[in-house]
Design a protein around this motif. Sequence first.
Motif, PDB file in Angstrom:
ATOM      1  N   ALA A   1      49.050  47.368  38.835  1.00  0.00           N
ATOM      2  CA  ALA A   1      48.056  47.881  39.781  1.00  0.00           C
ATOM      3  C   ALA A   1      46.822  48.416  39.071  1.00  0.00           C
ATOM      4  N   ASP A   2      46.588  47.935  37.838  1.00  0.00           N
ATOM      5  CA  ASP A   2      45.439  48.482  37.117  1.00  0.00           C
ATOM      6  C   ASP A   2      44.567  47.377  36.524  1.00  0.00           C
ATOM      7  N   SER A   3      44.141  46.475  37.375  1.00  0.00           N
ATOM      8  CA  SER A   3      43.193  45.445  36.950  1.00  0.00           C
ATOM      9  C   SER A   3      41.774  45.970  37.189  1.00  0.00           C
ATOM     10  N   LYS A   4      40.803  45.209  36.735  1.00  0.00           N
ATOM     11  CA  LYS A   4      39.419  45.619  37.006  1.00  0.00           C
ATOM     12  C   LYS A   4      39.202  45.716  38.520  1.00  0.00           C
ATOM     13  N   TYR A   5      39.774  44.759  39.261  1.00  0.00           N
ATOM     14  CA  TYR A   5      39.669  44.801  40.728  1.00  0.00           C
ATOM     15  C   TYR A   5      40.119  46.165  41.263  1.00  0.00           C
ATOM     16  N   ASP A   6      41.250  46.674  40.739  1.00  0.00           N
ATOM     17  CA  ASP A   6      41.755  47.968  41.220  1.00  0.00           C
ATOM     18  C   ASP A   6      40.813  49.099  40.833  1.00  0.00           C
TER      19      ASP A   6
ATOM     20  N   GLN B   1      32.406  48.625  38.217  1.00  0.00           N
ATOM     21  CA  GLN B   1      31.685  47.753  39.152  1.00  0.00           C
ATOM     22  C   GLN B   1      31.800  46.300  38.730  1.00  0.00           C
ATOM     23  N   PHE B   2      31.784  45.401  39.703  1.00  0.00           N
ATOM     24  CA  PHE B   2      31.767  43.970  39.395  1.00  0.00           C
ATOM     25  C   PHE B   2      30.402  43.592  38.836  1.00  0.00           C
ATOM     26  N   THR B   3      30.374  42.598  37.961  1.00  0.00           N
ATOM     27  CA  THR B   3      29.086  42.006  37.577  1.00  0.00           C
ATOM     28  C   THR B   3      28.606  41.189  38.765  1.00  0.00           C
ATOM     29  N   GLU B   4      27.390  40.716  38.674  1.00  0.00           N
ATOM     30  CA  GLU B   4      26.835  39.937  39.781  1.00  0.00           C
ATOM     31  C   GLU B   4      27.667  38.682  40.016  1.00  0.00           C
TER      32      GLU B   4
ATOM     33  N   CYS C   1      45.282  33.129  52.382  1.00  0.00           N
ATOM     34  CA  CYS C   1      46.643  33.013  51.824  1.00  0.00           C
ATOM     35  C   CYS C   1      46.844  33.996  50.671  1.00  0.00           C
ATOM     36  N   HIS C   2      45.878  34.041  49.763  1.00  0.00           N
ATOM     37  CA  HIS C   2      45.984  34.956  48.610  1.00  0.00           C
ATOM     38  C   HIS C   2      45.320  36.278  48.999  1.00  0.00           C
ATOM     39  N   THR C   3      46.021  37.027  49.856  1.00  0.00           N
ATOM     40  CA  THR C   3      45.432  38.179  50.539  1.00  0.00           C
ATOM     41  C   THR C   3      45.540  39.468  49.715  1.00  0.00           C
ATOM     42  N   GLU C   4      44.475  40.275  49.712  1.00  0.00           N
ATOM     43  CA  GLU C   4      44.491  41.581  49.050  1.00  0.00           C
ATOM     44  C   GLU C   4      45.487  42.506  49.749  1.00  0.00           C
ATOM     45  N   PRO C   5      45.992  43.500  49.074  1.00  0.00           N
ATOM     46  CA  PRO C   5      45.763  43.837  47.665  1.00  0.00           C
ATOM     47  C   PRO C   5      46.729  43.124  46.708  1.00  0.00           C
TER      48      PRO C   5
ATOM     49  N   ASP D   1      32.286  30.749  39.483  1.00  0.00           N
ATOM     50  CA  ASP D   1      32.190  32.128  39.979  1.00  0.00           C
ATOM     51  C   ASP D   1      33.554  32.650  40.450  1.00  0.00           C
ATOM     52  N   ILE D   2      34.297  31.766  41.109  1.00  0.00           N
ATOM     53  CA  ILE D   2      35.630  32.196  41.570  1.00  0.00           C
ATOM     54  C   ILE D   2      36.515  32.531  40.368  1.00  0.00           C
ATOM     55  N   ILE D   3      36.443  31.692  39.334  1.00  0.00           N
ATOM     56  CA  ILE D   3      37.253  31.965  38.135  1.00  0.00           C
ATOM     57  C   ILE D   3      36.828  33.299  37.497  1.00  0.00           C
ATOM     58  N   ALA D   4      35.528  33.560  37.506  1.00  0.00           N
ATOM     59  CA  ALA D   4      35.052  34.841  36.961  1.00  0.00           C
ATOM     60  C   ALA D   4      35.685  36.004  37.727  1.00  0.00           C
ATOM     61  N   PHE D   5      35.790  35.854  39.047  1.00  0.00           N
ATOM     62  CA  PHE D   5      36.439  36.912  39.820  1.00  0.00           C
ATOM     63  C   PHE D   5      37.928  36.991  39.488  1.00  0.00           C
ATOM     64  N   LEU D   6      38.585  35.827  39.370  1.00  0.00           N
ATOM     65  CA  LEU D   6      40.029  35.839  39.089  1.00  0.00           C
ATOM     66  C   LEU D   6      40.338  36.557  37.770  1.00  0.00           C
ATOM     67  N   MET D   7      39.406  36.514  36.831  1.00  0.00           N
ATOM     68  CA  MET D   7      39.602  37.223  35.557  1.00  0.00           C
ATOM     69  C   MET D   7      39.685  38.737  35.769  1.00  0.00           C
ATOM     70  N   CYS D   8      39.130  39.211  36.879  1.00  0.00           N
ATOM     71  CA  CYS D   8      39.176  40.648  37.174  1.00  0.00           C
ATOM     72  C   CYS D   8      40.552  41.082  37.668  1.00  0.00           C
ATOM     73  N   LEU D   9      41.474  40.131  37.800  1.00  0.00           N
ATOM     74  CA  LEU D   9      42.806  40.482  38.304  1.00  0.00           C
ATOM     75  C   LEU D   9      43.804  40.681  37.165  1.00  0.00           C
TER      76      LEU D   9
END
Lengths: 339, 221
Positions: free
Chosen positions: A182-187, A195-198, A214-218, A308-316
Amino acid sequence: MKKELLWIFFVVVISLSYFKIPALISYPNYWPKPVYNFNNNPITADKILLGKVLFYDPILSQDSTISCASCHSSYVAFTHVDHPTSHGINDAIGNRNAPALFNLAWQKKFMWDGAISHLDFQVLAPIANKTEMGSDLKTVLQRVNKNKRYHELIVKAYKTEQLSGEQLLKAMAQFLLSLISADSKYDRVRAGKEQFTEQEATGYALFNENCASCHTEPFFTNHDFAKNDLPIDPNLNDLGRYEITKNKKDSLHFKVPSLRNIAFTYPYMHDGRFKKLADVLNHYQTGVSNGDARLPAKNHLTSRDKIDIIAFLMCLSDNGFVQNKAFQFPINNFKQQNP
Amino acid sequence: MYFRLCVLFCWFFSFARAQTTIEFIPTFQHKTVTFNQVFSDSIQLHAFSFYVGQIELLHKDKVVKRYDTYHLLTLNDSSKTTITLNQCNNQAVDAIRMLIGVDSATVEHGVLAGDLDPMNGHFWTWQSGYIHLKMEGEIIRNQSEKKSFAYHIGGATAPTNTLQTVTFPFVKRGNKLVVELTIDPLLNWIAATNDYEIMSPSPAAVAFSGLFQQLFKPIMP
């Protein structure tokens, strides 16, 4: 005066017992309550430890060569990295990719097809599977109850000399329940600490539009089964959820996996067919056939979107989780040699 | 409400409480089956075991007592062929109803101890569910062809629900209710279907479980 002391004593005891549980099973306040019923299996540090030693012990397998950790390594969020499908005793090859293990207290069904409907029973499957550990619970119990490594652990956890099948399964479930990521950048962004980058923010928006149903938060899964249009592998002929429910509408439906720690858990999909996230995104761009309306339409995602999606996935990715010493090989318990 | 009163009643007159033993005896063509010995010239039974749960005692079709425990009966182990029920002495009972198998709510509860411990080998490993009934043995077909058979019947939800509830008269000899378990219909299955193995919840398992209705026959005192 005596009465007051007694009251203080009570308050201390009650608050201690209250704080003991969150210390072992704690999670962010924006998560729902676990679905696992802890009243039937109250968590204690001693039971988690017993479960952990069992998780790392190859005596659970028929020829004492394979432990749970052989296929579920803490360094990669408890999955198996080097093979598309997992390897068991005698190098037997299973036909499915080992899933990552974390946040299991929120999951109702286990395995890619949901064959296991309660975490307590999960451990039975690999122990008995001929391509995994090839043993059975009775044999495992006999070995564990005879082994010096376990004597003290069993006495501490259950105040008994001989572990029962029920107790062994519950202790192993406790270790699995303790694996909380429960301690990713997203969290940390959700907690207002980062903060997220742009680019990450753009990726997050695209993710919410195309993937989040389908891949629903959190948890980054809706804990359901779905068909994401992967073509069937004729060699494996794996029909997924249908194998369990025998219901035609479940054919080729698989567990929606969590995308937390996805950077660590390659290869991807139930059969490990994709090595890279780029392959996965290519599938969601060109491989989809508009079966499930929640999937992005064919060629809807652009090359830019995929990046961009992959960049977000790295925050997980939760580095603290994969490096957590509490989850790693309990070397002290394996130091003493056994008879 | 009625249960509670009854429980209270039992408790109050606990000195008047009696125990009823239910014994299950496997038979084929009305003869008691001895395990691992050839009977009827061609058949050997190695194992026969099943779960019984949700036992209810009835009087004039009304439930007068219900028991929550599950029992694993293993007829090939002489120490595991009976169930003992605590019962009020002066309670009128004319029938008994029981579930053959373990329902899905019990599975969802998680791992349990005693007769429900998966260590007993009556729980599937590759999916979560109890094996309600097991029958294993050998049969000689066409004079010399020896074939083994194994039926592991389970499944607790549609479309592969194999749970069966059976009801039969409650006729005691003293404190004992002796139930003949006539395995004839189960062995006839082989000749009728040529199906020697059922190992998972399936349409065949559902059909096989339908035969459970014919198995339980209390022996009249």
